[in-house]
Design an enzyme around this catalytic site. Sequence first.
Site, PDB file in Angstrom:
ATOM      1  N   ASN A  85       0.859  -1.183   0.000  1.00  0.00           N
ATOM      2  CA  ASN A  85       0.000   0.000   0.000  1.00  0.00           C
ATOM      3  C   ASN A  85       0.903   1.243   0.000  1.00  0.00           C
ATOM      4  OD1 ASN A  85      -1.389   2.266   1.067  1.00  0.00           O
ATOM      5  ND2 ASN A  85      -3.055   0.934   1.718  1.00  0.00           N
ATOM      6  N   HIS A 129       1.155   6.174   1.841  1.00  0.00           N
ATOM      7  CA  HIS A 129       1.930   7.090   2.684  1.00  0.00           C
ATOM      8  C   HIS A 129       3.131   7.719   1.983  1.00  0.00           C
ATOM      9  CE1 HIS A 129      -0.959   6.494   5.664  1.00  0.00           C
ATOM     10  NE2 HIS A 129      -0.761   5.188   5.695  1.00  0.00           N
ATOM     11  N   HIS A 166      -5.424   3.737  -1.696  1.00  0.00           N
ATOM     12  CA  HIS A 166      -6.743   4.094  -1.149  1.00  0.00           C
ATOM     13  C   HIS A 166      -7.055   5.521  -1.555  1.00  0.00           C
ATOM     14  CE1 HIS A 166      -9.406   4.220   2.763  1.00  0.00           C
ATOM     15  NE2 HIS A 166     -10.055   4.589   1.684  1.00  0.00           N
ATOM     16  N   ARG A 201      -9.214   8.244  -0.875  1.00  0.00           N
ATOM     17  CA  ARG A 201     -10.199   8.629   0.142  1.00  0.00           C
ATOM     18  C   ARG A 201     -11.029   9.804  -0.334  1.00  0.00           C
ATOM     19  NH1 ARG A 201      -8.920   6.534   5.594  1.00  0.00           N
ATOM     20  NH2 ARG A 201     -10.631   7.870   6.205  1.00  0.00           N
ATOM     21  N   ARG A 257      -6.725  12.797   1.189  1.00  0.00           N
ATOM     22  CA  ARG A 257      -5.644  13.204   2.104  1.00  0.00           C
ATOM     23  C   ARG A 257      -4.285  12.643   1.689  1.00  0.00           C
ATOM     24  NH1 ARG A 257      -7.348   9.945   7.511  1.00  0.00           N
ATOM     25  NH2 ARG A 257      -9.273  11.050   7.111  1.00  0.00           N
ATOM     26  N   GLU A 301      -8.506   0.636  -3.026  1.00  0.00           N
ATOM     27  CA  GLU A 301      -9.346   0.671  -1.826  1.00  0.00           C
ATOM     28  C   GLU A 301     -10.219   1.896  -1.908  1.00  0.00           C
ATOM     29  OE1 GLU A 301      -7.373   0.858   1.909  1.00  0.00           O
ATOM     30  OE2 GLU A 301      -6.186  -0.909   1.457  1.00  0.00           O
ATOM     31  N   THR A 319      -8.276   3.541   8.335  1.00  0.00           N
ATOM     32  CA  THR A 319      -9.486   2.719   8.344  1.00  0.00           C
ATOM     33  C   THR A 319      -9.666   2.078   9.717  1.00  0.00           C
ATOM     34  OG1 THR A 319      -8.808   2.157   6.099  1.00  0.00           O
ATOM     35  CG2 THR A 319     -10.726   0.993   6.985  1.00  0.00           C
ATOM     36  N   GLU A 369     -10.975  -9.399   2.769  1.00  0.00           N
ATOM     37  CA  GLU A 369      -9.719  -9.020   3.416  1.00  0.00           C
ATOM     38  C   GLU A 369     -10.032  -8.916   4.907  1.00  0.00           C
ATOM     39  OE1 GLU A 369      -6.964  -6.435   1.531  1.00  0.00           O
ATOM     40  OE2 GLU A 369      -6.434  -5.474   3.422  1.00  0.00           O
ATOM     41  N   HIS A 402      -3.860  -4.593   7.533  1.00  0.00           N
ATOM     42  CA  HIS A 402      -3.973  -3.489   8.474  1.00  0.00           C
ATOM     43  C   HIS A 402      -3.043  -3.696   9.663  1.00  0.00           C
ATOM     44  CE1 HIS A 402      -5.584   0.171  10.095  1.00  0.00           C
ATOM     45  NE2 HIS A 402      -6.038   0.343   8.886  1.00  0.00           N
TER      46      HIS A 402
HETATM   47  N1  PXP Z   1      -5.885  -3.125   3.960  1.00  0.00           N
HETATM   48  C1  PXP Z   1      -6.879  -2.198   4.103  1.00  0.00           C
HETATM   49  C2  PXP Z   1      -8.251  -2.605   3.722  1.00  0.00           C
HETATM   50  C3  PXP Z   1      -6.604  -0.893   4.563  1.00  0.00           C
HETATM   51  O1  PXP Z   1      -7.600  -0.010   4.699  1.00  0.00           O
HETATM   52  C4  PXP Z   1      -5.259  -0.548   4.838  1.00  0.00           C
HETATM   53  C5  PXP Z   1      -4.939   0.869   5.256  1.00  0.00           C
HETATM   54  O2  PXP Z   1      -5.201   1.731   4.201  1.00  0.00           O
HETATM   55  C6  PXP Z   1      -4.275  -1.532   4.658  1.00  0.00           C
HETATM   56  C7  PXP Z   1      -4.608  -2.807   4.256  1.00  0.00           C
HETATM   57  C8  PXP Z   1      -2.846  -1.247   4.973  1.00  0.00           C
HETATM   58  O3  PXP Z   1      -2.740  -1.009   6.330  1.00  0.00           O
HETATM   59  P1  PXP Z   1      -1.364  -0.495   6.941  1.00  0.00           P
HETATM   60  O4  PXP Z   1      -1.050   0.791   6.262  1.00  0.00           O
HETATM   61  O5  PXP Z   1      -1.665  -0.363   8.379  1.00  0.00           O
HETATM   62  O6  PXP Z   1      -0.345  -1.568   6.630  1.00  0.00           O
END
Ligand code: PXP
Length: 250
Positions: free
Chosen positions: A12, A15, A48, A50, A54, A75, A106, A156, A199
């Site tokens: 992901n 960030h 993601h 959003r 952001r 996402e 999330t 997931e 997550h």
């Molecule tokens: N899976 C989902 C559905 C999420 O919402 C997120 C956060 O955007 C992640 C995975 C990744 O989570 P993390 O950034 O905490 O590894």
Amino acid sequence: MKKFSRIRLGVNIDHVATLRNARGTFYPDPLQMVKILENLDVDGITLHLREDRRHIIDSDLSRIVKVSRLPINLEMAATKEMQDIAIKFAPNAVCLVPEKREERTTEGGLDVVKEEKNLKLFLKPLLEKKIKISLFVSPDLEQIKTASRVGASVVELNTGTFCDLLLENKKDEYEKELENIKKSADFGKSLGLEIHGGHGLTYESVRFIGAIPQMSELNIGHFIISQSIFDGIKNTIYKMRQEIDKAQNK
Ligand code: PXP
């Protein structure tokens, strides 16, 4: 000997965009990260988009979908705006997540049971576009059963609670949550669903989650991007892959 095929690692990249947006500049560019990840032991890109934009913004999605050699997992929340965007860009997969403006990330899974009727309608055009549908849910059997009924092929499982409890070293509680995740993975698989996890995962928590035989994909973001500040993205992916492979082959 491995009982199942190798767990896929989805990264992901939200960030990278968080860091860019903190200064309102053009760098670091999430697309540059995609290009680097294509040459590492990574199986997919998650981003993601959003409602409040952001981190990832629309132009990131359009540029990345166009050129990425890795499959894209978008996402998003189940809103009309996002449905139109998903139809327009047709990513390989969509993962529906609940979204609250005030949350930092999330929180919790989708309430598929409550939203069953709406989700069925919402997913119809996405399924017609042959987009693979994943629902981000808590490790809860009723949610998983309903996810399968509304047309998802993937659930997931939210590993966030487990990861938080592990970080806080609350052994009884994290063991209980891990049991929930294991039971949910087993149940989901028995319904014919593909099981993903995500997550809050770190090198440490992935040792537990990667050992669940039904897991076929892990989506990890915050920890990988954070750790790469110190070790570089190449070393971080290498170590994360090693931890997942070790867990899976235990
Ligand atoms: N899976 C989902 C559905 C999420 O919402 C997120 C956060 O955007 C992640 C995975 C990744 O989570 P993390 O950034 O905490 O590894």
